[in-house]
Design a protein around this motif. Structure first.
Motif, PDB file in Angstrom:
ATOM      1  N   LEU A 130     -57.894 -20.060  76.770  1.00  0.00           N
ATOM      2  CA  LEU A 130     -58.778 -20.240  75.625  1.00  0.00           C
ATOM      3  C   LEU A 130     -59.907 -21.213  75.935  1.00  0.00           C
ATOM      4  O   LEU A 130     -61.049 -21.022  75.492  1.00  0.00           O
ATOM      5  CB  LEU A 130     -57.966 -20.718  74.423  1.00  0.00           C
ATOM      6  CG  LEU A 130     -56.951 -19.704  73.874  1.00  0.00           C
ATOM      7  CD1 LEU A 130     -56.020 -20.369  72.879  1.00  0.00           C
ATOM      8  CD2 LEU A 130     -57.644 -18.511  73.239  1.00  0.00           C
ATOM      9  N   LEU A 131     -59.626 -22.263  76.700  1.00  0.00           N
ATOM     10  CA  LEU A 131     -60.671 -23.205  77.082  1.00  0.00           C
ATOM     11  C   LEU A 131     -61.680 -22.547  78.018  1.00  0.00           C
ATOM     12  O   LEU A 131     -62.902 -22.735  77.860  1.00  0.00           O
ATOM     13  CB  LEU A 131     -60.050 -24.428  77.757  1.00  0.00           C
ATOM     14  CG  LEU A 131     -59.183 -25.326  76.873  1.00  0.00           C
ATOM     15  CD1 LEU A 131     -58.502 -26.395  77.715  1.00  0.00           C
ATOM     16  CD2 LEU A 131     -59.995 -25.956  75.763  1.00  0.00           C
ATOM     17  N   ALA A 132     -61.179 -21.786  78.998  1.00  0.00           N
ATOM     18  CA  ALA A 132     -62.091 -21.117  79.930  1.00  0.00           C
ATOM     19  C   ALA A 132     -62.957 -20.096  79.207  1.00  0.00           C
ATOM     20  O   ALA A 132     -64.146 -19.934  79.522  1.00  0.00           O
ATOM     21  CB  ALA A 132     -61.289 -20.453  81.044  1.00  0.00           C
ATOM     22  N   ARG A 133     -62.391 -19.398  78.231  1.00  0.00           N
ATOM     23  CA  ARG A 133     -63.182 -18.445  77.457  1.00  0.00           C
ATOM     24  C   ARG A 133     -64.292 -19.142  76.671  1.00  0.00           C
ATOM     25  O   ARG A 133     -65.293 -18.504  76.328  1.00  0.00           O
ATOM     26  CB  ARG A 133     -62.275 -17.653  76.510  1.00  0.00           C
ATOM     27  CG  ARG A 133     -61.393 -16.628  77.210  1.00  0.00           C
ATOM     28  CD  ARG A 133     -60.512 -15.890  76.209  1.00  0.00           C
ATOM     29  NE  ARG A 133     -59.688 -14.875  76.865  1.00  0.00           N
ATOM     30  CZ  ARG A 133     -58.833 -14.082  76.224  1.00  0.00           C
ATOM     31  NH1 ARG A 133     -58.675 -14.211  74.907  1.00  0.00           N
ATOM     32  NH2 ARG A 133     -58.119 -13.183  76.884  1.00  0.00           N
ATOM     33  N   ARG A 134     -64.111 -20.422  76.393  1.00  0.00           N
ATOM     34  CA  ARG A 134     -65.149 -21.186  75.703  1.00  0.00           C
ATOM     35  C   ARG A 134     -66.151 -21.811  76.675  1.00  0.00           C
ATOM     36  O   ARG A 134     -67.024 -22.577  76.278  1.00  0.00           O
ATOM     37  CB  ARG A 134     -64.506 -22.291  74.849  1.00  0.00           C
ATOM     38  CG  ARG A 134     -63.810 -21.776  73.582  1.00  0.00           C
ATOM     39  CD  ARG A 134     -62.994 -22.893  72.943  1.00  0.00           C
ATOM     40  NE  ARG A 134     -62.594 -22.601  71.578  1.00  0.00           N
ATOM     41  CZ  ARG A 134     -61.540 -21.877  71.228  1.00  0.00           C
ATOM     42  NH1 ARG A 134     -60.770 -21.352  72.180  1.00  0.00           N
ATOM     43  NH2 ARG A 134     -61.244 -21.666  69.956  1.00  0.00           N
ATOM     44  N   GLY A 135     -65.993 -21.528  77.957  1.00  0.00           N
ATOM     45  CA  GLY A 135     -66.944 -22.018  78.944  1.00  0.00           C
ATOM     46  C   GLY A 135     -66.629 -23.377  79.514  1.00  0.00           C
ATOM     47  O   GLY A 135     -67.461 -23.942  80.236  1.00  0.00           O
TER      48      GLY A 135
ATOM     49  N   GLU B 140     -53.580 -22.736  70.558  1.00  0.00           N
ATOM     50  CA  GLU B 140     -54.790 -22.393  69.818  1.00  0.00           C
ATOM     51  C   GLU B 140     -55.364 -23.617  69.112  1.00  0.00           C
ATOM     52  O   GLU B 140     -56.586 -23.844  69.116  1.00  0.00           O
ATOM     53  CB  GLU B 140     -54.499 -21.294  68.803  1.00  0.00           C
ATOM     54  CG  GLU B 140     -54.294 -19.922  69.414  1.00  0.00           C
ATOM     55  CD  GLU B 140     -54.201 -18.819  68.376  1.00  0.00           C
ATOM     56  OE1 GLU B 140     -54.695 -17.710  68.645  1.00  0.00           O
ATOM     57  OE2 GLU B 140     -53.623 -19.067  67.296  1.00  0.00           O
ATOM     58  N   GLY B 141     -54.499 -24.413  68.498  1.00  0.00           N
ATOM     59  CA  GLY B 141     -54.969 -25.592  67.780  1.00  0.00           C
ATOM     60  C   GLY B 141     -55.612 -26.615  68.693  1.00  0.00           C
ATOM     61  O   GLY B 141     -56.668 -27.189  68.366  1.00  0.00           O
ATOM     62  N   LEU B 142     -54.997 -26.855  69.864  1.00  0.00           N
ATOM     63  CA  LEU B 142     -55.561 -27.838  70.782  1.00  0.00           C
ATOM     64  C   LEU B 142     -56.845 -27.314  71.416  1.00  0.00           C
ATOM     65  O   LEU B 142     -57.793 -28.081  71.615  1.00  0.00           O
ATOM     66  CB  LEU B 142     -54.538 -28.203  71.859  1.00  0.00           C
ATOM     67  CG  LEU B 142     -55.002 -29.267  72.861  1.00  0.00           C
ATOM     68  CD1 LEU B 142     -55.466 -30.544  72.162  1.00  0.00           C
ATOM     69  CD2 LEU B 142     -53.892 -29.582  73.865  1.00  0.00           C
ATOM     70  N   ALA B 143     -56.895 -26.031  71.729  1.00  0.00           N
ATOM     71  CA  ALA B 143     -58.119 -25.466  72.308  1.00  0.00           C
ATOM     72  C   ALA B 143     -59.294 -25.655  71.359  1.00  0.00           C
ATOM     73  O   ALA B 143     -60.407 -26.015  71.781  1.00  0.00           O
ATOM     74  CB  ALA B 143     -57.918 -23.988  72.623  1.00  0.00           C
ATOM     75  N   GLU B 144     -59.067 -25.434  70.088  1.00  0.00           N
ATOM     76  CA  GLU B 144     -60.131 -25.608  69.096  1.00  0.00           C
ATOM     77  C   GLU B 144     -60.584 -27.060  69.043  1.00  0.00           C
ATOM     78  O   GLU B 144     -61.798 -27.355  69.019  1.00  0.00           O
ATOM     79  CB  GLU B 144     -59.649 -25.150  67.726  1.00  0.00           C
ATOM     80  CG  GLU B 144     -60.676 -25.293  66.627  1.00  0.00           C
ATOM     81  CD  GLU B 144     -60.172 -24.839  65.271  1.00  0.00           C
ATOM     82  OE1 GLU B 144     -60.884 -25.055  64.276  1.00  0.00           O
ATOM     83  OE2 GLU B 144     -59.061 -24.266  65.205  1.00  0.00           O
ATOM     84  N   ALA B 145     -59.629 -27.993  69.029  1.00  0.00           N
ATOM     85  CA  ALA B 145     -59.976 -29.417  68.940  1.00  0.00           C
ATOM     86  C   ALA B 145     -60.725 -29.879  70.182  1.00  0.00           C
ATOM     87  O   ALA B 145     -61.716 -30.623  70.085  1.00  0.00           O
ATOM     88  CB  ALA B 145     -58.713 -30.249  68.737  1.00  0.00           C
ATOM     89  N   LEU B 146     -60.269 -29.468  71.368  1.00  0.00           N
ATOM     90  CA  LEU B 146     -60.944 -29.882  72.598  1.00  0.00           C
ATOM     91  C   LEU B 146     -62.341 -29.293  72.690  1.00  0.00           C
ATOM     92  O   LEU B 146     -63.285 -29.970  73.138  1.00  0.00           O
ATOM     93  CB  LEU B 146     -60.109 -29.480  73.817  1.00  0.00           C
ATOM     94  CG  LEU B 146     -58.797 -30.241  74.011  1.00  0.00           C
ATOM     95  CD1 LEU B 146     -58.041 -29.701  75.214  1.00  0.00           C
ATOM     96  CD2 LEU B 146     -59.047 -31.738  74.171  1.00  0.00           C
TER      97      LEU B 146
END
Length: 390
Positions: free
Chosen positions: A19-24, A298-304
């Motif tokens: 999820l982090l990589a998908r956000r760049g 999912e929750g941590l990916a959003e926060a980071l």
């Protein structure tokens, strides 16, 4: 320098890295294991976890392993039996895949998203400078640095230890459980059996095998350690129908056992965060571990993403992550502690279960409670209980 280093590449770490990589975000994912490989697990992905896989575009890959969908949960309390649908119209099924298949799918998804993946990479040290976590040192001496280091490395997290993450709502292990896989034990249902001081569950998995897991109080660990199979078979006799079924079946692999502590940890601090079992752990009896790991990722990916992108201060973003995690997970955690006590139900619970038996909408609601679709706060609200019994 990486944006994020994630330590641990199983059910929390690989989805987080993906999820982090998908956000760049430039993400490094490391694990001391190599994949595919197995790990001790309750296997079940409840419908909310299956919904997460669907959001990520991975549910089809899990289904393609041959793991059957499960659209029915049954509960045998001895004198009373219930059965209902555990999911929603959008996500009706649970799955119970073998971990050597599931974890490889998740790891490959992280790599496909652009995360750098290093298997067989043990973490020797979490680097701390001026009170802030700044990176890791591998067992081979390699040093990697990041803006954030995330512990997705389970109950014995090296990040949690280095950061001295405070625990709260913590309780010692309540049950000990053992599981294996049987052939010639067909079922299309997640079956749960509850008896005083004993409990077991049954669910189909890959290769036409059926997972059977049973447990008893942790205080009896030493008493039964030398005859686990005999203790399990004696327990199964409290359900004559199931005992007959499993006598006709064949155990195909060794019995594997575990017991787990129960706790929440503060999941963040300067330069570090925790996800999955590193952040909180609950008894396996409600089989919420994988689903919790997915939703936590999912929750941590959003926060980071919020804070590393500059949209929100670190403390605000991560405090929000902790608050949302606890609001969602704490009611199920406390319910799990009650179930894991393996005590006979009180009069109120007996009246509730007896009152909803045979009423399909109410039994479906009970199944959704146990699958994590419905919060215990909502289910046990007096107006909802009255509605179910009406």
């Amino acid at each position: 320098m990486y944006d994020v280093i994630v330590i641990g590449a199983r059910c929390a770490g690989s989805p987080l890295a993906m999820l982090l990589a998908r956000r760049g975000l430039r993400t490094l994912l490391v694990d001391r294991a190599t994949f595919p490989s197995d790990t001790v697990s309750t296997h079940v992905i409840h419908p909310p976890g299956a919904a997460a896989l669907q959001r990520w575009g991975l549910l089809g890959q899990v289904a393609a392993t041959g793991c059957p969908p499960v659209g029915r949960y049954s509960f045998d309390f001895g004198p009373v039996q219930l059965a209902g649908a555990p999911g929603t119209a959008e996500s009706p099924y649970a799955y119970a895949p073998r971990r050597l298949l599931l974890d490889k799918i998740l790891l490959d998804a992280a790599a496909a998203a652009g995360a750098e993946v290093r298997e067989g990479f043990g973490v020797e040290e979490v680097l701390v400078e001026d009170g802030r976590v700044t990176g890791i040192r591998g067992s081979g001496g390699q040093v990697e640095r990041a803006r954030v280091v995330v512990g997705a490395d389970g109950r014995n997290s090296v990040v949690a230890k280095a950061a001295q993450a405070p625990a709260y709502e913590d309780h010692p292990p309540l049950t000990v459980g053992y599981y294996s896989y049987w052939s010639n034990l067909p079922t299309d249902t997640f079956e749960a059996y509850s008896r005083p001081g004993r409990g077991w569950a049954v669910c189909p998995t890959n290769d036409d095998l059926t997972l059977v897991i049973g447990g008893w109080p942790h205080a009896e660990l030493a008493e039964h350690r030398n005859d686990v199979e005999g203790t399990l078979m004696a327990m199964f006799e409290s359900s004559p129908g199931f005992a007959e079924r499993i006598r006709d079946a064949k155990r195909e692999e060794k019995l594997v056992g575990a017991s787990v502590p129960n706790y929440f940890r503060v999941p963040y601090g300067p330069g570090w965060a925790l996800v999955g079992d590193a952040g909180y752990s609950r008894d396996f009896i409600t089989a919420q571990g994988i689903t919790d790991a997915f939703l936590d990722a999912e929750g941590l990916a959003e926060a980071l993403a919020e804070t590393l992108g500059g949209g929100k201060p670190w403390d605000d973003a991560l405090a929000g992550y902790q608050s949302r995690r606890d609001t969602r997970a704490m009611p199920h955690y406390r319910m799990t502690l009650g179930i894991a006590s393996l005590q006979p139900p009180d009069e109120q619970m007996i009246a509730l279960v007896s009152g909803i038996a045979g009423k399909q909408p109410a039994m479906d609601a009970f199944a959704r409670l146990n699958s994590g679709v419905t919060s215990p706060v909502e289910f046990f609200a007096p107006e909802n209980v009255g509605k179910l019994l009406a």
